[in-house]
Design a protein around this motif. Structure first.
Motif, PDB file in Angstrom:
ATOM      1  N   TYR A  14     -68.907  58.240 -50.200  1.00  0.00           N
ATOM      2  CA  TYR A  14     -69.204  59.787 -50.146  1.00  0.00           C
ATOM      3  C   TYR A  14     -69.077  60.287 -51.676  1.00  0.00           C
ATOM      4  O   TYR A  14     -70.238  61.379 -51.868  1.00  0.00           O
ATOM      5  CB  TYR A  14     -68.342  60.719 -49.393  1.00  0.00           C
ATOM      6  CG  TYR A  14     -68.325  60.317 -48.054  1.00  0.00           C
ATOM      7  CD1 TYR A  14     -69.754  60.473 -47.337  1.00  0.00           C
ATOM      8  CD2 TYR A  14     -67.305  59.583 -46.859  1.00  0.00           C
ATOM      9  CE1 TYR A  14     -69.835  60.143 -45.991  1.00  0.00           C
ATOM     10  CE2 TYR A  14     -67.456  59.451 -45.656  1.00  0.00           C
ATOM     11  CZ  TYR A  14     -68.952  59.722 -45.054  1.00  0.00           C
ATOM     12  OH  TYR A  14     -69.048  59.366 -44.080  1.00  0.00           O
ATOM     13  N   ALA A  37     -62.793  53.521 -56.941  1.00  0.00           N
ATOM     14  CA  ALA A  37     -61.752  54.279 -56.195  1.00  0.00           C
ATOM     15  C   ALA A  37     -60.450  53.864 -56.591  1.00  0.00           C
ATOM     16  O   ALA A  37     -60.280  52.647 -56.682  1.00  0.00           O
ATOM     17  CB  ALA A  37     -62.167  54.031 -54.626  1.00  0.00           C
ATOM     18  N   ILE A  97     -60.567  64.829 -45.335  1.00  0.00           N
ATOM     19  CA  ILE A  97     -61.153  64.989 -46.546  1.00  0.00           C
ATOM     20  C   ILE A  97     -60.242  66.075 -47.124  1.00  0.00           C
ATOM     21  O   ILE A  97     -60.182  67.101 -46.649  1.00  0.00           O
ATOM     22  CB  ILE A  97     -62.662  65.651 -46.698  1.00  0.00           C
ATOM     23  CG1 ILE A  97     -63.583  64.652 -45.881  1.00  0.00           C
ATOM     24  CG2 ILE A  97     -63.148  65.965 -47.928  1.00  0.00           C
ATOM     25  CD1 ILE A  97     -64.970  65.185 -45.712  1.00  0.00           C
ATOM     26  N   SER A 118     -64.608  54.535 -48.159  1.00  0.00           N
ATOM     27  CA  SER A 118     -65.272  55.788 -47.869  1.00  0.00           C
ATOM     28  C   SER A 118     -65.281  56.835 -48.860  1.00  0.00           C
ATOM     29  O   SER A 118     -66.094  57.560 -48.821  1.00  0.00           O
ATOM     30  CB  SER A 118     -64.340  56.326 -46.425  1.00  0.00           C
ATOM     31  OG  SER A 118     -64.801  55.408 -45.377  1.00  0.00           O
ATOM     32  N   ALA A 119     -64.234  56.894 -49.559  1.00  0.00           N
ATOM     33  CA  ALA A 119     -64.144  57.634 -50.559  1.00  0.00           C
ATOM     34  C   ALA A 119     -65.007  57.368 -51.754  1.00  0.00           C
ATOM     35  O   ALA A 119     -65.863  58.475 -52.155  1.00  0.00           O
ATOM     36  CB  ALA A 119     -62.669  57.909 -51.339  1.00  0.00           C
ATOM     37  N   ARG A 133     -59.114  58.340 -54.265  1.00  0.00           N
ATOM     38  CA  ARG A 133     -60.124  59.117 -54.854  1.00  0.00           C
ATOM     39  C   ARG A 133     -61.409  58.357 -55.369  1.00  0.00           C
ATOM     40  O   ARG A 133     -61.069  57.311 -56.259  1.00  0.00           O
ATOM     41  CB  ARG A 133     -59.429  59.789 -56.272  1.00  0.00           C
ATOM     42  CG  ARG A 133     -60.541  60.572 -57.211  1.00  0.00           C
ATOM     43  CD  ARG A 133     -59.497  61.030 -58.453  1.00  0.00           C
ATOM     44  NE  ARG A 133     -58.070  61.417 -58.073  1.00  0.00           N
ATOM     45  CZ  ARG A 133     -58.271  62.918 -57.787  1.00  0.00           C
ATOM     46  NH1 ARG A 133     -58.943  63.846 -57.943  1.00  0.00           N
ATOM     47  NH2 ARG A 133     -56.917  63.329 -57.421  1.00  0.00           N
ATOM     48  N   GLY A 134     -62.344  58.725 -54.764  1.00  0.00           N
ATOM     49  CA  GLY A 134     -63.754  58.040 -55.289  1.00  0.00           C
ATOM     50  C   GLY A 134     -64.452  58.517 -56.205  1.00  0.00           C
ATOM     51  O   GLY A 134     -64.663  59.763 -56.295  1.00  0.00           O
ATOM     52  N   GLN A 140     -67.560  63.022 -56.713  1.00  0.00           N
ATOM     53  CA  GLN A 140     -66.193  62.576 -56.336  1.00  0.00           C
ATOM     54  C   GLN A 140     -65.655  63.188 -55.097  1.00  0.00           C
ATOM     55  O   GLN A 140     -65.978  64.103 -54.576  1.00  0.00           O
ATOM     56  CB  GLN A 140     -65.178  62.854 -57.544  1.00  0.00           C
ATOM     57  CG  GLN A 140     -65.150  64.272 -57.985  1.00  0.00           C
ATOM     58  CD  GLN A 140     -64.267  64.602 -59.014  1.00  0.00           C
ATOM     59  OE1 GLN A 140     -63.211  64.453 -58.883  1.00  0.00           O
ATOM     60  NE2 GLN A 140     -64.532  65.074 -60.277  1.00  0.00           N
ATOM     61  N   THR A 141     -64.671  62.413 -54.424  1.00  0.00           N
ATOM     62  CA  THR A 141     -64.430  62.714 -53.190  1.00  0.00           C
ATOM     63  C   THR A 141     -62.944  62.129 -53.095  1.00  0.00           C
ATOM     64  O   THR A 141     -62.493  61.102 -53.768  1.00  0.00           O
ATOM     65  CB  THR A 141     -65.299  61.876 -51.942  1.00  0.00           C
ATOM     66  OG1 THR A 141     -66.506  62.045 -52.288  1.00  0.00           O
ATOM     67  CG2 THR A 141     -64.909  62.413 -50.719  1.00  0.00           C
ATOM     68  N   VAL A 142     -61.951  63.045 -52.341  1.00  0.00           N
ATOM     69  CA  VAL A 142     -60.606  62.797 -52.239  1.00  0.00           C
ATOM     70  C   VAL A 142     -60.494  62.662 -50.784  1.00  0.00           C
ATOM     71  O   VAL A 142     -60.602  63.697 -50.077  1.00  0.00           O
ATOM     72  CB  VAL A 142     -59.707  63.520 -53.034  1.00  0.00           C
ATOM     73  CG1 VAL A 142     -58.139  63.130 -52.904  1.00  0.00           C
ATOM     74  CG2 VAL A 142     -60.139  63.799 -54.381  1.00  0.00           C
ATOM     75  N   LEU A 143     -60.038  61.455 -50.290  1.00  0.00           N
ATOM     76  CA  LEU A 143     -59.442  61.329 -48.813  1.00  0.00           C
ATOM     77  C   LEU A 143     -57.914  61.165 -48.731  1.00  0.00           C
ATOM     78  O   LEU A 143     -57.322  60.487 -49.796  1.00  0.00           O
ATOM     79  CB  LEU A 143     -60.446  60.323 -48.253  1.00  0.00           C
ATOM     80  CG  LEU A 143     -61.718  60.257 -48.177  1.00  0.00           C
ATOM     81  CD1 LEU A 143     -62.375  58.952 -47.708  1.00  0.00           C
ATOM     82  CD2 LEU A 143     -62.395  61.256 -47.438  1.00  0.00           C
TER      83      LEU A 143
END
Lengths: 146, 146, 146, 146
Positions: free
Chosen positions: A74, A122, A34, A70-71, A107-108, A41-44
């Motif tokens: 989450y 994403a 992560i 996954s991004a 980036r989700g 928002q989430t960035v993996l």
């Protein structure tokens, strides 16, 4: 709770997301981490290695999909009430360039947060050794609380 | 070469598919194997292990996607002229049940084989210890020769 | 011709787009009009009437799809060489709110302009009598020159 | 109520479907008719006319989408409890051949009937003057009770 970009992510929800991510075996297998968790928002990120390659040496579409999914998941979970879980019900991916370089970065983001359904996107980028990034895949799909 | 279901897969094309599959690092990482290659269809299988899991212990959507995508891609490649390569340009997945059991089995098939584009589908099933199977994911997408 | 947002749309290409749009019978039937044509983007609008409704009185998903698809297609065509034509090969739509109000407004944009394929998006909004707009549908798909 | 292909469609549900279809303004505008309603499947037909055309004289992708979407939606509704309504939440279409001929015929079917979500498909064929049919579009998507 209507979704607004300026809302702050409750610490308990961030912890739940990090715990959930840590339980995703596929993310460990792909060495994903992560980079950022925020409200909506989430960035993996994961390294592009032979272990996630396809036949030409680029990252497999399945790697871009998994990281982007996954991004996006989450990102959706971050807007749901504490104690929620999230499932992907459908996801579309367009692959727009070969995934070569050092890292994949996904980036989700949440486009629509609903009680029954959340619509998410994403963007997956490939990061070169010099830090430059180019988009390689675009995902759009639907998440449900489970 | 128009696509007909009764056509026989040339041995050279089957070899090319098996060689290409062997070079897909992600398929090795996921312990995927080819169960069947025919003209316009391919069946792949992989074990459901913690290494491909999501947070609830089921196989990650990314695992079902990757297996289904590879099955669909090789189904498309099987109908292309010798020496072709294939790339996914887009793929949609609907996840219809939790992917639990011993194996994921993906059956890829060609719906329309064209010179510029092939439209493909894949059905991913989860196989239980007793050999029974239930569908867990349905993919529909587009492949191009590369 | 690499796609950059700052490029100017050649007048001949704009004319070709307007001529092509005028030949789309479905757009006439739905009373759709061009609001804007630029390099890599197009905005279309149509009234929400009973003639394009579904069973609850909202605009039919097919109306949002058709308007968004045409907007995305002409956005793609605007980045292609003069004399090109364009075809949709696949399109995904997520419907995020009921399409009620006076107008549907679709904004198409090019995400990746390629020689063989262009990846596009469209956002469809419903415009109320007071001019306010809310998003009702999000499309992502692929166009090819024909 | 688990979905089985052999189940009989209750007359009240068939009536509700026919009533709902009759209220879809877009279906009337496109002169679409119901050819068949069964448990988990619906067949619709409409003439290919200039009024639903695109710039080359074929039926617009939006016409194939709208007919396929309605066929899939009513297929889903046919498996839901009496008194239900249905909404499309997302739909993907692959266009595999130009839609030319006398009629478009869309066959919708339910792949997974759930309490919260139903996964559906539709195949759209073009019917020539001699009655022969060729597939022109394939749809896969998700419906919810509303």
């Amino acid at each position: 709770m209507p979704y607004t970009k300026d809302q702050v992510l409750p610490p308990a929800v961030e912890r739940a997301i990090r715990d959930s991510f840590a339980r995703q075996g596929l993310m460990s297998t792909m060495q994903a981490q992560i980079l950022h968790v925020g409200f909506g928002q989430t960035v993996l990120r994961m390294p592009i290695t032979d272990a996630v390659g396809q036949q030409h040496g680029f990252a497999h579409a399945g790697a871009s999909f998994a990281l982007g999914d996954s991004a996006a998941g989450y990102a959706a979970l971050s807007t749901m009430p504490e104690g929620s879980e999230v499932l992907t019900i459908e996801m579309k991916i367009n692959l727009i360039a070969p995934a070569s370089g050092r890292f994949l970065v996904a980036r989700g983001e949440v486009l629509k947060a609903g009680r029954r359904l959340s619509v998410v996107r994403a963007t997956v980028e490939a990061e070169a050794a010099d830090g430059s990034r180019k988009p390689v895949a675009l995902l759009q799909g639907t998440m449900i609380p489970s």
